[in-house]
Design a protein around this motif. Sequence first.
Motif, short mmCIF file in Angstrom:
data_model
loop_
_atom_site.label_atom_id
_atom_site.label_comp_id
_atom_site.label_asym_id
_atom_site.label_seq_id
_atom_site.Cartn_x
_atom_site.Cartn_y
_atom_site.Cartn_z
N ALA A 101 0.83 -1.19 0.00
CA ALA A 101 0.00 0.00 0.00
C ALA A 101 0.87 1.25 0.00
O ALA A 101 2.07 1.19 0.31
CB ALA A 101 -0.90 0.01 1.23
N CYS A 102 0.26 2.37 -0.34
CA CYS A 102 0.92 3.66 -0.19
C CYS A 102 0.53 4.23 1.17
O CYS A 102 -0.66 4.44 1.43
CB CYS A 102 0.50 4.62 -1.30
N THR A 103 1.49 4.46 2.02
CA THR A 103 1.21 5.00 3.35
C THR A 103 1.18 6.53 3.31
O THR A 103 1.65 7.16 2.36
CB THR A 103 2.25 4.55 4.37
N PRO A 107 -4.94 3.43 2.36
CA PRO A 107 -5.51 4.20 3.48
C PRO A 107 -5.93 5.59 3.01
O PRO A 107 -5.29 6.60 3.31
CB PRO A 107 -4.36 4.25 4.48
N VAL A 108 -7.03 5.65 2.27
CA VAL A 108 -7.44 6.87 1.58
C VAL A 108 -7.71 8.02 2.54
O VAL A 108 -7.38 9.18 2.24
CB VAL A 108 -8.66 6.57 0.68
N GLU A 166 -2.90 -5.81 7.29
CA GLU A 166 -3.19 -4.41 7.59
C GLU A 166 -3.89 -3.70 6.44
O GLU A 166 -4.80 -2.90 6.64
CB GLU A 166 -1.90 -3.67 7.94
N TYR A 167 -3.46 -4.01 5.20
CA TYR A 167 -4.00 -3.30 4.04
C TYR A 167 -4.78 -4.22 3.10
O TYR A 167 -4.99 -3.89 1.94
CB TYR A 167 -2.86 -2.61 3.27
N ALA A 168 -5.23 -5.34 3.62
CA ALA A 168 -5.96 -6.30 2.79
C ALA A 168 -7.33 -5.76 2.39
O ALA A 168 -8.05 -5.20 3.21
CB ALA A 168 -6.11 -7.61 3.53
N SER A 169 -7.68 -5.95 1.14
CA SER A 169 -8.96 -5.48 0.62
C SER A 169 -10.11 -6.31 1.15
O SER A 169 -10.02 -7.54 1.19
CB SER A 169 -8.94 -5.57 -0.91
N PRO A 170 -11.23 -5.67 1.50
CA PRO A 170 -12.44 -6.41 1.89
C PRO A 170 -13.21 -6.96 0.69
O PRO A 170 -14.16 -7.70 0.89
CB PRO A 170 -13.28 -5.37 2.63
N THR A 171 -12.82 -6.58 -0.52
CA THR A 171 -13.61 -6.98 -1.68
C THR A 171 -12.92 -7.97 -2.61
O THR A 171 -13.58 -8.61 -3.42
CB THR A 171 -14.02 -5.74 -2.51
N ILE A 172 -11.60 -8.13 -2.49
CA ILE A 172 -10.87 -9.05 -3.36
C ILE A 172 -9.58 -9.47 -2.69
O ILE A 172 -8.89 -8.64 -2.09
CB ILE A 172 -10.61 -8.40 -4.74
#
Length: 384
Positions: free
Chosen positions: A113-115, A146-147, A290-296
Amino acid sequence: MYSNILRHPGPTPIPKKVQLAMSQDIISHRSEEFVKLFRETTNRVKPIFGTKQEILLLPSGGTAALEAAVVNTVSPGEEVVVVSIGAFGDYFVSICEKHGFHAHVLRKPWGEACTAEDLATFLEPLSNIKAVFVTYNETSTGILNPVKELAKVVREKSDALFIVDGVSCIGGVPVKMDQWGIDILVTGSQKAMMLPPGLAFVSVSDRAWKVIEENETSAYYLNLLSYREWAQKGMTPNTPAITLIYGLFAACDLIEAEGFDQTVARHELMKDMVRVAMKALSIGVLTSDEYASPTITAIMAPEGINLSQFLGHLKKQYHLDFAGGLGELQGKIFRFGHMGYCFPSDILQAISLIEAGLQDFNYSFEPAAGISAAQKVFLEAQKK
């Protein structure tokens, strides 16, 4: 004839309620009936975006909405920042370069991810940046950026617009467009919104509208000022995807009946079920928890198995249809979509069939290990 068990990250399964809604008689897009449908439907989408702004509906795929977000806000020669953590972040890069914009690209390795720290450091030496483009959910890697934190950095470090691709997650993740400071948010119909492909959604902040009004765009079909003007009349500038808007109204029924907080929680639960099942089967996943997608979820090829043959076997023998990897991950991962009209029972079914396929390929694992692990996560969630 067996039904295809579609576990792609888009298109995704369509609920019967939505299918039936789309079978209604067609109406004129300049009629009072359409105005009522358009206004009621777009108002119901606003909470999913976390905004009070208008929801503009484009008869297109999500990529057209990305291009609209770019060409309406930036002029040739101006500088932008693009955060790319995978194939779909690169879409923004390609669009910007195609239109003659100078793109500073913050690249992260696929699977990371980009922090906020990454973005702050990247922006520090730059000036006169017109916009920062970020992918909320990277479909090629299963990463959720982490938008919220990235939006804060953009506000603190620049005067740039913050523009977000939410195509593969909006409808399944929390987002507060107005509160977080997102200037343009886009998504597509065929992902968590539970519709067929062909409808794109765009919402624009007051701040971004001021930029768009001053920008000399060459866009005609994708001119957002035109969409805003017609939206105020309860219409679209060109012929809209009327049947998909019928379907969207029905999809909103389903989301409201479940409660959007519960919809978000369901996606989190399915993510956890998939990840724990793969761990129990000694199969790796690409991303950190930590940055795992809930959709894929991007899942590594099981050790010792030819992934292309395995995915082909799952589809032919068990009618279970996953997406393969893209770009540099082709042949190395497969992508398990768990968004929209997908429930824990669907996850258990898919894991069971994965295990059957693994047995066919003589993969060594404890029988029912994945199913048992996923069931445990599911049952624990029911107690809360």
